[in-house]
Design a protein around this motif. Structure first.
Motif, short mmCIF file in Angstrom:
data_model
loop_
_atom_site.label_atom_id
_atom_site.label_comp_id
_atom_site.label_asym_id
_atom_site.label_seq_id
_atom_site.Cartn_x
_atom_site.Cartn_y
_atom_site.Cartn_z
N THR A 160 43.95 44.16 36.62
CA THR A 160 44.53 43.71 37.89
C THR A 160 45.00 42.26 37.82
N GLY A 161 44.13 41.38 37.33
CA GLY A 161 44.45 39.95 37.33
C GLY A 161 45.60 39.56 36.44
N MET A 162 45.98 40.43 35.49
CA MET A 162 47.09 40.12 34.60
C MET A 162 48.42 40.01 35.34
N VAL A 163 48.45 40.52 36.56
CA VAL A 163 49.68 40.52 37.34
C VAL A 163 49.74 39.36 38.33
N GLU A 218 37.19 48.20 36.28
CA GLU A 218 37.67 47.65 37.55
C GLU A 218 37.83 48.77 38.56
N ASP A 219 37.48 48.48 39.80
CA ASP A 219 37.66 49.43 40.90
C ASP A 219 39.16 49.55 41.17
N PRO A 220 39.76 50.72 40.92
CA PRO A 220 41.22 50.82 41.07
C PRO A 220 41.71 50.68 42.51
N TRP A 221 40.87 51.05 43.47
CA TRP A 221 41.28 50.87 44.87
C TRP A 221 41.35 49.38 45.22
N GLU A 222 40.35 48.63 44.77
CA GLU A 222 40.36 47.19 45.01
C GLU A 222 41.55 46.55 44.30
N GLY A 223 41.81 47.00 43.06
CA GLY A 223 42.95 46.46 42.33
C GLY A 223 44.27 46.75 43.01
N ARG A 253 40.47 38.21 40.21
CA ARG A 253 41.76 38.03 40.88
C ARG A 253 42.75 37.22 40.07
N ASN A 254 42.38 36.82 38.88
CA ASN A 254 43.33 36.10 38.04
C ASN A 254 43.07 36.45 36.58
N TYR A 255 43.91 35.92 35.73
CA TYR A 255 43.80 36.15 34.29
C TYR A 255 43.82 34.80 33.61
N ILE A 256 42.81 34.53 32.83
CA ILE A 256 42.66 33.22 32.21
C ILE A 256 43.18 33.27 30.78
N PHE A 257 44.15 32.43 30.50
CA PHE A 257 44.66 32.33 29.13
C PHE A 257 43.76 31.41 28.31
N ASN A 258 43.56 31.80 27.06
CA ASN A 258 42.81 30.95 26.15
C ASN A 258 43.59 29.68 25.86
N GLU A 259 42.89 28.60 25.61
CA GLU A 259 43.55 27.32 25.32
C GLU A 259 43.58 27.04 23.84
N THR A 260 43.67 28.10 23.04
CA THR A 260 43.63 27.92 21.58
C THR A 260 44.98 27.53 21.00
N SER A 261 46.06 27.89 21.70
CA SER A 261 47.38 27.57 21.20
C SER A 261 47.82 26.19 21.66
#
Length: 487
Positions: free
Chosen positions: A25-28, A60-65, A448-456
């Motif tokens: 969900t959070g990827m969007v 993930e709960d698809p209804w919540e997503g 509710r969000n998607y966290i990108f790694n800070e490796t790059s």
């Protein structure tokens, strides 16, 4: 010149074809607002298989997503899809649960449905489309394309004409799931479908498996079809659909108009490219042309599934043999259109035939149910020798008198543990095992969000994004500054 509308498939068929439905969900979250403003006619977002995968793999709960996606895209028409007689599984679902599925999705913000049936059970399709109409959502029955002696232009045109005759159809969706429609066939098929539709809009959904889908879209426009299905470039092409970026450019060159805000496409693509890189998911590329695809007719994603199944038996080197067996299985079993569930059923049967070394010595229950006629009438006659072998097997004899059960919702809730459970809970219990549901609940609320790694490094990110095919600009934002680079 024509005005062309787009249906976005990034979040549904794009990720289904390339990422195995592993989008969380959070990827969007970061780009949902851009998708909402980009000018799409419709945004296709979910289906029962995606619900199952969200529970079983993403926890993930698809209804919540779905509720979150709806809140992030408040202006979009959101679409879901369904077979006429089943959700998620390869067999049959009671009518009461099919109706509840539609009605509950509408309650959660879905306002458009495409309904399909690879055997063209028109009574079943009409029944479920009427449920959609009564629920107040857009009705879009589907014509699934395939190649066989019986699937002529006239056959498909007759199906379109019958759908339109129901009187409550908003558009008709034409899907080439294996990506095997040739431009030559398109020049005869599309005019026949447009004539049969008699003014009802047609939508084109062609997978780019052998690289000719964009050309087919141009043929569609020439025939008077003005709605195209595409996906953001990282989730387009190969087993997926043509990219929105390439089709918008083609329309610009051909002098057609559209309502897409082109400036929003690059940041959407850059976001999903970065997600793919972090998750290890593939990015779509146009495949080399293959005549073999026109023989086995399997969607690209199914080919990957077969590879995985063969690897379990240390037989990965026998993929071509299995694909050749798929050709024979489809002929033996009446030439069903190669999309869910028949792409899976023919693929699984072919694997079993090759692995055991004896054709039809093991036959899944779902294939027996199909041979018995419970999924609908096969397009062409069965191979009588094969049919007799299947029905004369021990399991085939056991299932001779089986009939699809039709329990009520109250009976189903009792079967799944509690007459007082919500409709959403009942549907989840039907779609996924109890252990997976419990594991999903233990994870808590959907992120509710998607966290990108800070490796790059910033330099690496800029180089990766500029490596994309001719982006018009690149925007990099931090908390207190923004840099925009333009060509």
């Amino acid at each position: 010149m024509s005005h062309i509308e787009f249906v976005d498939q990034t979040l549904r068929d794009g990720q289904q074809s390339l990422w195995g439905m592993r989008m969380r969900t959070g990827m969007v979250a970061e780009v949902a607002g851009l998708i909402d403003k980009a000018g799409f006619r419709t945004v296709d977002v979910t289906g029962s298989s995606m619900f199952e995968c969200m529970i079983r793999y993403s926890r993930e709960d698809p209804w919540e997503g779905l509720d979150l996606w709806r809140s992030w895209m408040p202006n979009s028409k959101l679409r879901a899809g369904s077979r006429s007689n089943c959700i998620a599984k390869f067999g049959l679902t009671p009518d009461s649960l099919m109706d509840l599925w539609i009605q509950t999705l509408v309650k959660h913000g879905i306002n458009s449905f495409w309904i399909y049936d690879c055997l063209f059970n028109m009574d079943k399709m009409e029944r479920l489309c009427k449920v959609v109409s009564d629920a107040g959502a857009e009705v879009v029955p589907s014509v699934m394309y395939g190649i066989s002696p019986v699937h002529t232009d006239e056959f498909f045109a007759e199906r379109v004409a019958e759908m339109v005759s129901w009187g409550f159809v908003d558009s008709v969706y034409v899907e080439d799931a294996p990506g095997i429609l040739t431009p030559e066939r398109a020049t005869t098929l599309f005019p026949a479908l447009v004539k049969a539709a008699n003014g009802t809009p047609l939508e084109m959904h062609c997978h780019n498996t052998v690289g000719v889908a964009p050309r087919n879209y141009i043929e569609a426009i020439a025939a008077g079809i003005n709605i195209l299905h595409t996906a953001s470039r990282p989730l387009a092409n190969g087993p997926s659909l043509p990219s929105t970026e390439s089709m918008v450019a083609n329309l610009d060159w051909l002098g057609h108009t559209h309502g897409i805000n082109e400036e929003l496409l690059e940041p959407i693509a850059a976001h999903f490219a970065r997600v793919a890189q972090q998750e290890g998911h593939p990015i779509g590329h146009v495949n080399e042309y293959s005549v073999f695809n026109y023989k086995h007719q399997l969607p690209g994603g199914m080919t990957g599934t077969l590879k995985a199944q063969l690897a379990q038996y240390n037989m990965a080197d026998r993929l071509d043999e299995v694909l050749e067996e798929v050709v024979q299985c489809r002929e033996d079993l009446g030439h069903p259109i190669s999309a869910t569930p028949f792409s899976q059923l023919m693929g699984i049967q072919a694997v079993l035939n090759v692995v055991t070394g004896e054709r039809y010595s093991i036959v899944p229950d779902e294939v027996i149910i199909y041979v018995l006629g419970h999924l609908g009438k096969a397009p062409a006659p069965f191979n009588e020798e094969v049919k007799d072998r299947i029905l004369d097997s021990t399991r085939g004899r056991e299932m001779q008198d089986w009939e699809p059960p039709q329990p009520s919702i109250k009976e189903l809730k009792r079967e799944y543990g509690d007459e007082k459970i919500s409709d959403e809970e009942l549907l989840m219990r039907y779609l996924a095992p109890a252990d997976d549901l419990e594991a999903t609940r233990s994870k808590g609320p959907v992120p509710r969000n998607y966290i990108f790694n800070e490796t790059s490094s910033l330099k690496d990110l800029v180089e990766d994004m500029l490596a994309m095919k001719r982006p018009k600009y690149l925007r990099v934002s931090k908390e207190d500054w923004t840099i925009t680079l333009r060509r």
